[in-house]
Design a protein around this motif. Structure first.
Motif, PDB file in Angstrom:
ATOM      1  N   UNK A  10       0.856  -1.178   0.000  1.00  0.00           N
ATOM      2  CA  UNK A  10       0.000   0.000   0.000  1.00  0.00           C
ATOM      3  C   UNK A  10       0.887   1.221   0.000  1.00  0.00           C
ATOM      4  N   UNK A  11       0.410   2.306  -0.619  1.00  0.00           N
ATOM      5  CA  UNK A  11       1.253   3.481  -0.756  1.00  0.00           C
ATOM      6  C   UNK A  11       1.160   4.391   0.458  1.00  0.00           C
ATOM      7  N   UNK A  12       0.064   4.335   1.195  1.00  0.00           N
ATOM      8  CA  UNK A  12      -0.104   5.238   2.332  1.00  0.00           C
ATOM      9  C   UNK A  12      -0.358   4.440   3.591  1.00  0.00           C
ATOM     10  N   UNK A  13       0.660   4.230   4.423  1.00  0.00           N
ATOM     11  CA  UNK A  13       0.460   3.444   5.630  1.00  0.00           C
ATOM     12  C   UNK A  13      -0.495   4.131   6.587  1.00  0.00           C
ATOM     13  N   UNK A  14      -1.328   3.348   7.234  1.00  0.00           N
ATOM     14  CA  UNK A  14      -2.190   3.896   8.279  1.00  0.00           C
ATOM     15  C   UNK A  14      -1.370   4.153   9.521  1.00  0.00           C
ATOM     16  N   UNK A  15      -1.708   5.152  10.311  1.00  0.00           N
ATOM     17  CA  UNK A  15      -0.916   5.457  11.503  1.00  0.00           C
ATOM     18  C   UNK A  15      -0.993   4.346  12.535  1.00  0.00           C
ATOM     19  N   UNK A  16       0.117   4.156  13.225  1.00  0.00           N
ATOM     20  CA  UNK A  16       0.120   3.194  14.326  1.00  0.00           C
ATOM     21  C   UNK A  16      -0.556   3.807  15.536  1.00  0.00           C
ATOM     22  N   UNK A  17      -0.820   2.961  16.521  1.00  0.00           N
ATOM     23  CA  UNK A  17      -1.537   3.431  17.701  1.00  0.00           C
ATOM     24  C   UNK A  17      -0.556   3.776  18.802  1.00  0.00           C
ATOM     25  N   UNK A  18       0.253   4.811  18.567  1.00  0.00           N
ATOM     26  CA  UNK A  18       1.206   5.231  19.579  1.00  0.00           C
ATOM     27  C   UNK A  18       0.457   5.704  20.811  1.00  0.00           C
ATOM     28  N   UNK A  19       0.909   5.219  21.961  1.00  0.00           N
ATOM     29  CA  UNK A  19       0.289   5.624  23.203  1.00  0.00           C
ATOM     30  C   UNK A  19      -1.010   4.916  23.503  1.00  0.00           C
ATOM     31  N   UNK A  20      -1.348   3.894  22.721  1.00  0.00           N
ATOM     32  CA  UNK A  20      -2.576   3.144  22.962  1.00  0.00           C
ATOM     33  C   UNK A  20      -2.446   2.327  24.234  1.00  0.00           C
ATOM     34  N   UNK A  21      -3.579   1.945  24.845  1.00  0.00           N
ATOM     35  CA  UNK A  21      -3.515   1.126  26.046  1.00  0.00           C
ATOM     36  C   UNK A  21      -2.733  -0.157  25.813  1.00  0.00           C
ATOM     37  N   UNK A  28      -0.897  -5.689  18.642  1.00  0.00           N
ATOM     38  CA  UNK A  28      -0.323  -5.043  17.468  1.00  0.00           C
ATOM     39  C   UNK A  28       0.456  -6.052  16.628  1.00  0.00           C
ATOM     40  N   UNK A  29       0.298  -5.948  15.308  1.00  0.00           N
ATOM     41  CA  UNK A  29       0.993  -6.853  14.406  1.00  0.00           C
ATOM     42  C   UNK A  29       2.349  -6.276  14.044  1.00  0.00           C
ATOM     43  N   UNK A  30       3.313  -7.162  13.825  1.00  0.00           N
ATOM     44  CA  UNK A  30       4.694  -6.748  13.591  1.00  0.00           C
ATOM     45  C   UNK A  30       5.167  -7.173  12.214  1.00  0.00           C
ATOM     46  N   UNK A  31       5.788  -6.242  11.516  1.00  0.00           N
ATOM     47  CA  UNK A  31       6.438  -6.516  10.235  1.00  0.00           C
ATOM     48  C   UNK A  31       7.920  -6.173  10.362  1.00  0.00           C
ATOM     49  N   UNK A  32       8.752  -6.876   9.611  1.00  0.00           N
ATOM     50  CA  UNK A  32      10.185  -6.595   9.576  1.00  0.00           C
ATOM     51  C   UNK A  32      10.570  -6.108   8.188  1.00  0.00           C
ATOM     52  N   UNK A 127      -0.265  -3.248  10.131  1.00  0.00           N
ATOM     53  CA  UNK A 127       0.967  -3.457  10.900  1.00  0.00           C
ATOM     54  C   UNK A 127       1.301  -2.203  11.693  1.00  0.00           C
ATOM     55  N   UNK A 128       1.368  -2.338  13.018  1.00  0.00           N
ATOM     56  CA  UNK A 128       1.597  -1.211  13.914  1.00  0.00           C
ATOM     57  C   UNK A 128       3.016  -1.144  14.463  1.00  0.00           C
ATOM     58  N   UNK A 129       3.738  -2.256  14.417  1.00  0.00           N
ATOM     59  CA  UNK A 129       5.119  -2.323  14.895  1.00  0.00           C
ATOM     60  C   UNK A 129       6.010  -2.702  13.726  1.00  0.00           C
ATOM     61  N   UNK A 130       7.132  -2.005  13.592  1.00  0.00           N
ATOM     62  CA  UNK A 130       8.055  -2.258  12.489  1.00  0.00           C
ATOM     63  C   UNK A 130       9.447  -2.531  13.043  1.00  0.00           C
ATOM     64  N   UNK A 131      10.031  -3.632  12.596  1.00  0.00           N
ATOM     65  CA  UNK A 131      11.439  -3.913  12.849  1.00  0.00           C
ATOM     66  C   UNK A 131      12.238  -3.543  11.611  1.00  0.00           C
ATOM     67  N   UNK A 132      13.398  -2.953  11.803  1.00  0.00           N
ATOM     68  CA  UNK A 132      14.320  -2.703  10.696  1.00  0.00           C
ATOM     69  C   UNK A 132      15.589  -3.492  11.002  1.00  0.00           C
ATOM     70  N   UNK A 133      15.933  -4.400  10.090  1.00  0.00           N
ATOM     71  CA  UNK A 133      17.037  -5.326  10.352  1.00  0.00           C
ATOM     72  C   UNK A 133      18.041  -5.318   9.208  1.00  0.00           C
ATOM     73  N   UNK A 134      19.324  -5.296   9.555  1.00  0.00           N
ATOM     74  CA  UNK A 134      20.385  -5.358   8.558  1.00  0.00           C
ATOM     75  C   UNK A 134      20.486  -6.754   7.971  1.00  0.00           C
ATOM     76  N   UNK A 202      10.198  -0.239  16.239  1.00  0.00           N
ATOM     77  CA  UNK A 202       9.562   1.076  16.304  1.00  0.00           C
ATOM     78  C   UNK A 202       8.043   0.965  16.287  1.00  0.00           C
ATOM     79  N   UNK A 203       7.421   1.881  17.000  1.00  0.00           N
ATOM     80  CA  UNK A 203       6.028   2.173  16.740  1.00  0.00           C
ATOM     81  C   UNK A 203       5.976   2.736  15.313  1.00  0.00           C
ATOM     82  N   UNK A 204       5.105   2.192  14.494  1.00  0.00           N
ATOM     83  CA  UNK A 204       5.110   2.540  13.068  1.00  0.00           C
ATOM     84  C   UNK A 204       4.956   4.033  12.822  1.00  0.00           C
ATOM     85  N   UNK A 205       3.993   4.670  13.503  1.00  0.00           N
ATOM     86  CA  UNK A 205       3.764   6.091  13.280  1.00  0.00           C
ATOM     87  C   UNK A 205       5.016   6.903  13.591  1.00  0.00           C
TER      88      UNK A 205
END
Length: 266
Positions: A10-21, A28-32, A127-134, A202-205
Protein backbone atom coordinates in the motif's frame (compact mmCIF):
# COMPACT_ATOMS: atom_id res chain seq x y z
CA UNK A 1 5.85 -18.67 -1.81
CA UNK A 2 3.44 -17.54 -4.53
CA UNK A 3 2.50 -13.92 -5.16
CA UNK A 4 -1.08 -14.71 -4.13
CA UNK A 5 0.08 -15.62 -0.62
CA UNK A 6 1.93 -12.35 -0.20
CA UNK A 7 0.17 -9.15 0.90
CA UNK A 8 -0.10 -6.36 -1.65
CA UNK A 9 1.85 -3.16 -0.92
CA UNK A 10 0.00 0.00 0.00
CA UNK A 11 1.25 3.48 -0.76
CA UNK A 12 -0.10 5.24 2.33
CA UNK A 13 0.46 3.44 5.63
CA UNK A 14 -2.19 3.90 8.28
CA UNK A 15 -0.92 5.46 11.50
CA UNK A 16 0.12 3.19 14.33
CA UNK A 17 -1.54 3.43 17.70
CA UNK A 18 1.21 5.23 19.58
CA UNK A 19 0.29 5.62 23.20
CA UNK A 20 -2.58 3.14 22.96
CA UNK A 21 -3.51 1.13 26.05
CA UNK A 22 -1.29 -1.86 26.77
CA UNK A 23 -4.14 -4.28 26.00
CA UNK A 24 -4.41 -2.83 22.47
CA UNK A 25 -0.66 -2.71 21.88
CA UNK A 26 -0.34 -6.36 22.89
CA UNK A 27 -2.38 -7.24 19.80
CA UNK A 28 -0.32 -5.04 17.47
CA UNK A 29 0.99 -6.85 14.41
CA UNK A 30 4.69 -6.75 13.59
CA UNK A 31 6.44 -6.52 10.23
CA UNK A 32 10.19 -6.59 9.58
CA UNK A 33 11.85 -4.50 6.89
CA UNK A 34 15.24 -5.76 5.65
CA UNK A 35 17.14 -3.24 3.48
CA UNK A 36 19.31 -5.38 1.20
CA UNK A 37 20.13 -3.00 -1.64
CA UNK A 38 23.76 -2.25 -0.66
CA UNK A 39 26.82 -3.46 -2.55
CA UNK A 40 29.01 -4.20 0.49
CA UNK A 41 32.30 -3.17 -1.11
CA UNK A 42 34.33 -3.83 2.06
CA UNK A 43 33.72 -7.56 1.62
CA UNK A 44 35.59 -7.38 -1.67
CA UNK A 45 34.51 -8.01 -5.27
CA UNK A 46 31.66 -10.33 -6.08
CA UNK A 47 27.93 -10.50 -5.42
CA UNK A 48 26.17 -7.86 -3.30
CA UNK A 49 26.86 -8.42 0.40
CA UNK A 50 23.36 -9.69 1.19
CA UNK A 51 23.72 -12.39 -1.45
CA UNK A 52 27.10 -13.69 -0.29
CA UNK A 53 26.96 -17.32 0.78
CA UNK A 54 27.14 -18.25 4.45
CA UNK A 55 27.20 -21.99 5.04
CA UNK A 56 26.09 -22.46 1.44
CA UNK A 57 23.06 -20.16 1.84
CA UNK A 58 22.89 -16.43 1.01
CA UNK A 59 23.21 -14.17 4.05
CA UNK A 60 19.91 -12.56 3.13
CA UNK A 61 18.08 -15.87 3.55
CA UNK A 62 19.64 -16.32 7.00
CA UNK A 63 18.51 -12.79 7.94
CA UNK A 64 14.97 -13.41 6.66
CA UNK A 65 14.77 -16.68 8.59
CA UNK A 66 16.04 -14.91 11.72
CA UNK A 67 13.14 -12.45 11.55
CA UNK A 68 10.58 -15.11 10.66
CA UNK A 69 11.77 -17.30 13.53
CA UNK A 70 9.89 -14.96 15.84
CA UNK A 71 6.21 -15.86 16.05
CA UNK A 72 5.62 -12.15 16.59
CA UNK A 73 6.68 -11.34 13.01
CA UNK A 74 4.00 -12.07 10.42
CA UNK A 75 5.43 -10.15 7.44
CA UNK A 76 8.99 -9.68 6.18
CA UNK A 77 9.60 -7.00 3.53
CA UNK A 78 12.91 -7.37 1.69
CA UNK A 79 14.11 -4.21 -0.01
CA UNK A 80 16.17 -5.38 -2.99
CA UNK A 81 18.66 -3.54 -5.21
CA UNK A 82 16.73 -1.26 -7.60
CA UNK A 83 17.45 -3.56 -10.55
CA UNK A 84 17.47 -6.82 -8.58
CA UNK A 85 13.95 -7.29 -7.17
CA UNK A 86 13.17 -10.22 -9.49
CA UNK A 87 16.40 -11.96 -8.54
CA UNK A 88 15.72 -11.55 -4.81
CA UNK A 89 12.11 -12.74 -5.22
CA UNK A 90 13.36 -15.88 -6.99
CA UNK A 91 15.87 -16.38 -4.19
CA UNK A 92 13.15 -16.35 -1.54
CA UNK A 93 10.96 -18.65 -3.63
CA UNK A 94 13.72 -21.27 -3.86
CA UNK A 95 14.51 -21.47 -0.13
CA UNK A 96 12.39 -23.00 2.62
CA UNK A 97 10.88 -20.25 4.77
CA UNK A 98 8.44 -20.47 7.69
CA UNK A 99 4.85 -20.91 6.56
CA UNK A 100 3.42 -18.61 9.24
CA UNK A 101 5.19 -15.55 7.77
CA UNK A 102 4.40 -13.69 4.55
CA UNK A 103 7.14 -12.23 2.39
CA UNK A 104 7.26 -9.25 0.08
CA UNK A 105 10.06 -7.93 -2.16
CA UNK A 106 10.22 -4.28 -3.25
CA UNK A 107 12.90 -2.33 -5.16
CA UNK A 108 15.14 -0.15 -3.02
CA UNK A 109 16.70 3.25 -3.45
CA UNK A 110 20.13 4.80 -3.72
CA UNK A 111 20.69 5.00 0.04
CA UNK A 112 19.82 2.82 3.02
CA UNK A 113 17.54 5.56 4.32
CA UNK A 114 15.59 5.68 1.08
CA UNK A 115 15.37 1.88 0.96
CA UNK A 116 13.90 1.69 4.47
CA UNK A 117 11.36 4.37 3.55
CA UNK A 118 10.34 2.39 0.46
CA UNK A 119 9.95 -0.69 2.63
CA UNK A 120 7.74 1.29 5.01
CA UNK A 121 5.63 2.53 2.10
CA UNK A 122 4.96 -1.10 1.12
CA UNK A 123 3.53 -2.15 4.49
CA UNK A 124 -0.19 -2.94 4.67
CA UNK A 125 -2.10 -0.73 7.13
CA UNK A 126 -2.68 -3.40 9.79
CA UNK A 127 0.97 -3.46 10.90
CA UNK A 128 1.60 -1.21 13.91
CA UNK A 129 5.12 -2.32 14.90
CA UNK A 130 8.06 -2.26 12.49
CA UNK A 131 11.44 -3.91 12.85
CA UNK A 132 14.32 -2.70 10.70
CA UNK A 133 17.04 -5.33 10.35
CA UNK A 134 20.39 -5.36 8.56
CA UNK A 135 20.70 -8.14 6.01
CA UNK A 136 24.35 -8.25 7.05
CA UNK A 137 23.38 -9.45 10.55
CA UNK A 138 22.34 -12.98 9.54
CA UNK A 139 22.71 -14.73 12.90
CA UNK A 140 20.71 -12.64 15.37
CA UNK A 141 19.01 -15.01 17.84
CA UNK A 142 15.22 -15.11 18.06
CA UNK A 143 15.31 -14.14 21.75
CA UNK A 144 16.80 -10.79 20.75
CA UNK A 145 14.10 -10.24 18.13
CA UNK A 146 11.38 -11.05 20.67
CA UNK A 147 12.90 -8.73 23.29
CA UNK A 148 12.75 -5.80 20.86
CA UNK A 149 9.13 -6.52 19.91
CA UNK A 150 8.10 -6.87 23.56
CA UNK A 151 9.65 -3.52 24.48
CA UNK A 152 7.74 -1.73 21.71
CA UNK A 153 4.53 -3.46 22.77
CA UNK A 154 5.13 -2.20 26.29
CA UNK A 155 5.10 1.39 25.04
CA UNK A 156 8.59 2.37 23.87
CA UNK A 157 8.49 4.34 20.58
CA UNK A 158 11.92 3.04 19.56
CA UNK A 159 14.02 0.12 20.79
CA UNK A 160 17.55 -1.01 19.94
CA UNK A 161 19.41 -4.14 21.00
CA UNK A 162 22.95 -3.37 22.13
CA UNK A 163 25.96 -4.88 23.86
CA UNK A 164 28.57 -3.35 26.20
CA UNK A 165 31.90 -2.42 24.67
CA UNK A 166 34.89 -4.63 25.37
CA UNK A 167 37.46 -2.04 24.28
CA UNK A 168 38.26 1.42 25.54
CA UNK A 169 37.08 4.04 23.04
CA UNK A 170 38.97 7.21 22.14
CA UNK A 171 37.50 10.31 20.55
CA UNK A 172 40.01 11.76 18.12
CA UNK A 173 40.54 14.72 15.85
CA UNK A 174 40.42 13.14 12.37
CA UNK A 175 43.68 13.24 10.44
CA UNK A 176 44.02 15.47 7.41
CA UNK A 177 45.13 12.48 5.34
CA UNK A 178 44.57 8.74 5.77
CA UNK A 179 47.27 7.05 7.85
CA UNK A 180 48.46 10.18 9.64
CA UNK A 181 48.48 10.23 13.48
CA UNK A 182 45.26 11.44 15.08
CA UNK A 183 45.34 13.34 18.38
CA UNK A 184 43.04 12.05 21.14
CA UNK A 185 40.61 14.67 22.42
CA UNK A 186 38.57 12.60 24.91
CA UNK A 187 38.09 9.14 26.43
CA UNK A 188 34.36 8.47 26.93
CA UNK A 189 33.35 6.45 29.98
CA UNK A 190 33.06 2.93 28.61
CA UNK A 191 30.39 1.85 31.11
CA UNK A 192 27.97 4.34 29.53
CA UNK A 193 28.59 3.20 25.93
CA UNK A 194 26.88 0.45 23.95
CA UNK A 195 27.44 -1.06 20.52
CA UNK A 196 24.05 -0.99 18.79
CA UNK A 197 22.73 -3.89 16.72
CA UNK A 198 19.56 -4.76 14.83
CA UNK A 199 16.68 -5.45 14.55
CA UNK A 200 15.66 -2.04 15.79
CA UNK A 201 11.97 -1.83 16.66
CA UNK A 202 9.56 1.08 16.30
CA UNK A 203 6.03 2.17 16.74
CA UNK A 204 5.11 2.54 13.07
CA UNK A 205 3.76 6.09 13.28
CA UNK A 206 6.99 7.19 14.99
CA UNK A 207 9.21 5.67 12.31
CA UNK A 208 7.10 7.07 9.48
CA UNK A 209 7.29 10.51 11.09
CA UNK A 210 11.07 10.20 11.48
CA UNK A 211 11.55 9.32 7.82
CA UNK A 212 9.31 12.20 6.80
CA UNK A 213 11.13 14.71 9.01
CA UNK A 214 14.85 13.83 9.15
CA UNK A 215 16.70 14.38 5.89
CA UNK A 216 20.29 14.25 7.18
CA UNK A 217 22.32 11.13 6.48
CA UNK A 218 22.25 8.95 9.62
CA UNK A 219 23.75 5.56 10.43
CA UNK A 220 20.61 3.94 11.82
CA UNK A 221 16.88 4.52 12.12
CA UNK A 222 17.00 5.01 15.89
CA UNK A 223 19.16 8.10 15.33
CA UNK A 224 16.33 9.57 13.29
CA UNK A 225 13.91 9.05 16.17
CA UNK A 226 16.40 10.71 18.52
CA UNK A 227 16.34 13.76 16.23
CA UNK A 228 12.61 14.02 16.94
CA UNK A 229 13.39 14.40 20.65
CA UNK A 230 11.87 11.03 21.54
CA UNK A 231 13.39 8.43 23.86
CA UNK A 232 15.11 5.40 22.40
CA UNK A 233 15.53 2.52 24.84
CA UNK A 234 18.09 -0.29 24.82
CA UNK A 235 17.47 -3.99 25.40
CA UNK A 236 20.25 -6.59 25.70
CA UNK A 237 21.71 -7.60 22.36
CA UNK A 238 23.73 -10.71 21.60
CA UNK A 239 27.33 -11.35 20.58
CA UNK A 240 26.15 -13.43 17.60
CA UNK A 241 24.19 -10.50 16.15
CA UNK A 242 27.39 -8.94 14.77
CA UNK A 243 27.49 -7.32 11.35
CA UNK A 244 29.29 -9.09 8.52
CA UNK A 245 31.21 -6.24 6.94
CA UNK A 246 34.75 -7.47 6.25
CA UNK A 247 36.18 -10.84 5.11
CA UNK A 248 37.17 -11.76 8.70
CA UNK A 249 33.55 -11.25 9.81
CA UNK A 250 32.47 -13.81 7.23
CA UNK A 251 34.95 -16.32 8.65
CA UNK A 252 33.56 -15.74 12.15
CA UNK A 253 29.99 -16.09 10.90
CA UNK A 254 30.85 -19.41 9.26
CA UNK A 255 32.27 -20.62 12.58
CA UNK A 256 29.15 -19.55 14.52
CA UNK A 257 26.88 -21.22 12.00
CA UNK A 258 28.92 -24.44 12.09
CA UNK A 259 28.71 -24.49 15.90
CA UNK A 260 24.94 -23.99 15.78
CA UNK A 261 24.51 -26.83 13.32
CA UNK A 262 26.65 -29.10 15.45
CA UNK A 263 24.94 -28.24 18.74
CA UNK A 264 21.39 -27.46 17.71
CA UNK A 265 20.92 -28.91 14.26
CA UNK A 266 20.24 -25.35 13.05
Amino acid sequence: MSDESRPSPTETPAPAHAGAPAADRSRARTAAVIPAAGRGVRLGPGAPKALRALGGTPMLIHAVRAMAASRGVSLVVVVAPPDGAAEVKNLLDTHALPEWTDFLVVPGGESRQESVRLGLDALPPEYDIVLVHDAARPLVPVDTVDAVIDAVREGAPAVVPAVPLADTVKQVEPAAAPGEPEPVVATPERARLRAVQTPQGFDRATLVRAHGTVTDDVTDDASMVERLGLTVVVVPGHEEAFKVTRPLDLVLAEAVLARRRLNDGF
